[in-house]
Scaffold this motif. Structure first.
Motif, PDB file in Angstrom:
ATOM      1  N   GLU A 287       0.861  -1.177   0.000  1.00 46.18           N
ATOM      2  CA  GLU A 287       0.000   0.000   0.000  1.00 46.18           C
ATOM      3  C   GLU A 287       0.898   1.228   0.000  1.00 46.18           C
ATOM      4  O   GLU A 287       1.810   1.330   0.814  1.00 46.18           O
ATOM      5  CB  GLU A 287      -0.901   0.039   1.237  1.00 46.18           C
ATOM      6  CG  GLU A 287      -1.965  -1.015   1.259  1.00 46.18           C
ATOM      7  CD  GLU A 287      -2.831  -0.918   2.509  1.00 46.18           C
ATOM      8  OE1 GLU A 287      -2.609  -0.034   3.351  1.00 46.18           O
ATOM      9  OE2 GLU A 287      -3.735  -1.749   2.627  1.00 46.18           O
TER      10      GLU A 287
ATOM     11  N   ARG B 106       3.348   0.534   3.077  1.00 42.93           N
ATOM     12  CA  ARG B 106       3.142  -0.642   3.926  1.00 42.93           C
ATOM     13  C   ARG B 106       3.408  -1.840   3.036  1.00 42.93           C
ATOM     14  O   ARG B 106       2.762  -2.019   2.005  1.00 42.93           O
ATOM     15  CB  ARG B 106       1.715  -0.677   4.465  1.00 42.93           C
ATOM     16  CG  ARG B 106       1.459   0.363   5.524  1.00 42.93           C
ATOM     17  CD  ARG B 106       0.071   0.251   6.105  1.00 42.93           C
ATOM     18  NE  ARG B 106      -0.206  -1.129   6.486  1.00 42.93           N
ATOM     19  CZ  ARG B 106      -1.415  -1.644   6.600  1.00 42.93           C
ATOM     20  NH1 ARG B 106      -2.470  -0.916   6.367  1.00 42.93           N
ATOM     21  NH2 ARG B 106      -1.600  -2.901   6.942  1.00 42.93           N
TER      22      ARG B 106
ATOM     23  N   VAL C  10       4.188  -6.098   2.918  1.00 39.79           N
ATOM     24  CA  VAL C  10       4.073  -7.338   3.683  1.00 39.79           C
ATOM     25  C   VAL C  10       5.405  -8.062   3.724  1.00 39.79           C
ATOM     26  O   VAL C  10       6.219  -7.948   2.810  1.00 39.79           O
ATOM     27  CB  VAL C  10       2.973  -8.275   3.127  1.00 39.79           C
ATOM     28  CG1 VAL C  10       1.615  -7.621   3.191  1.00 39.79           C
ATOM     29  CG2 VAL C  10       3.284  -8.755   1.748  1.00 39.79           C
TER      30      VAL C  10
ATOM     31  N   TRP D 191       2.517  -6.676   8.261  1.00 39.33           N
ATOM     32  CA  TRP D 191       2.903  -5.501   7.488  1.00 39.33           C
ATOM     33  C   TRP D 191       4.102  -4.805   8.116  1.00 39.33           C
ATOM     34  O   TRP D 191       4.231  -4.747   9.330  1.00 39.33           O
ATOM     35  CB  TRP D 191       1.752  -4.499   7.419  1.00 39.33           C
ATOM     36  CG  TRP D 191       0.571  -4.991   6.659  1.00 39.33           C
ATOM     37  CD1 TRP D 191      -0.486  -5.696   7.139  1.00 39.33           C
ATOM     38  CD2 TRP D 191       0.308  -4.811   5.265  1.00 39.33           C
ATOM     39  NE1 TRP D 191      -1.385  -5.966   6.137  1.00 39.33           N
ATOM     40  CE2 TRP D 191      -0.927  -5.425   4.982  1.00 39.33           C
ATOM     41  CE3 TRP D 191       0.994  -4.181   4.232  1.00 39.33           C
ATOM     42  CZ2 TRP D 191      -1.481  -5.431   3.706  1.00 39.33           C
ATOM     43  CZ3 TRP D 191       0.437  -4.181   2.962  1.00 39.33           C
ATOM     44  CH2 TRP D 191      -0.778  -4.806   2.710  1.00 39.33           C
TER      45      TRP D 191
ATOM     46  N   LYS E 167       6.046  -0.980   7.920  1.00 37.95           N
ATOM     47  CA  LYS E 167       5.836   0.400   7.477  1.00 37.95           C
ATOM     48  C   LYS E 167       7.179   1.003   7.091  1.00 37.95           C
ATOM     49  O   LYS E 167       8.162   0.848   7.811  1.00 37.95           O
ATOM     50  CB  LYS E 167       5.190   1.209   8.588  1.00 37.95           C
ATOM     51  CG  LYS E 167       4.822   2.606   8.176  1.00 37.95           C
ATOM     52  CD  LYS E 167       3.903   3.213   9.207  1.00 37.95           C
ATOM     53  CE  LYS E 167       3.645   4.662   9.023  1.00 37.95           C
ATOM     54  NZ  LYS E 167       3.225   5.148   7.795  1.00 37.95           N
TER      55      LYS E 167
END
Length: 102
Positions: A50, A61, A63, A72, A74
């Motif tokens: 994301e 984000r 995985v 996840w 960041k």
């Protein structure tokens, strides 16, 4: 005009960096950007990335491994070098995920 201004890096523009990164990631064939939500990338139907941007920088984000309920990580990018490192890391992980045998 001082000499320091001549060597100054251009200001980091997170919105432009986001557009460029999204365009570059579309070239990675196993990844597919979800049409309904820009910045959401999937691998074989599983969300894996994301992306978003605001005034502070580009936010991602990512995985650790594709799964139904993934874990996840960041990442925040505040300059072009960090965006390049993020792009390289995404390419590396996609390569690992697609080369793995079940």
């Amino acid at each position: 005009m001082s000499n320091d201004d001549f060597f100054a890096l251009p200001p980091f523009k997170p919105d432009e960096a986001l557009l460029t990164l999204r365009r570059n990631l579309r070239d990675l064939r196993p990844l597919a950007e979800r049409g309904g939500k820009p910045g959401l990338f999937e691998l074989q139907g599983q969300p894996v990335l994301e992306l978003s941007a605001d005034e502070q920088g580009l936010h991602a984000r990512l995985v650790k491994r594709p799964a139904r309920s993934p874990e996840w990580e960041k990442r925040d990018c505040k300059n072009a070098a960090e965006v390049r490192r993020l792009h390289d890391e995404i390419k590396r992980r996609v390569g690992l995920w697609t080369d793995e045998t079940p």
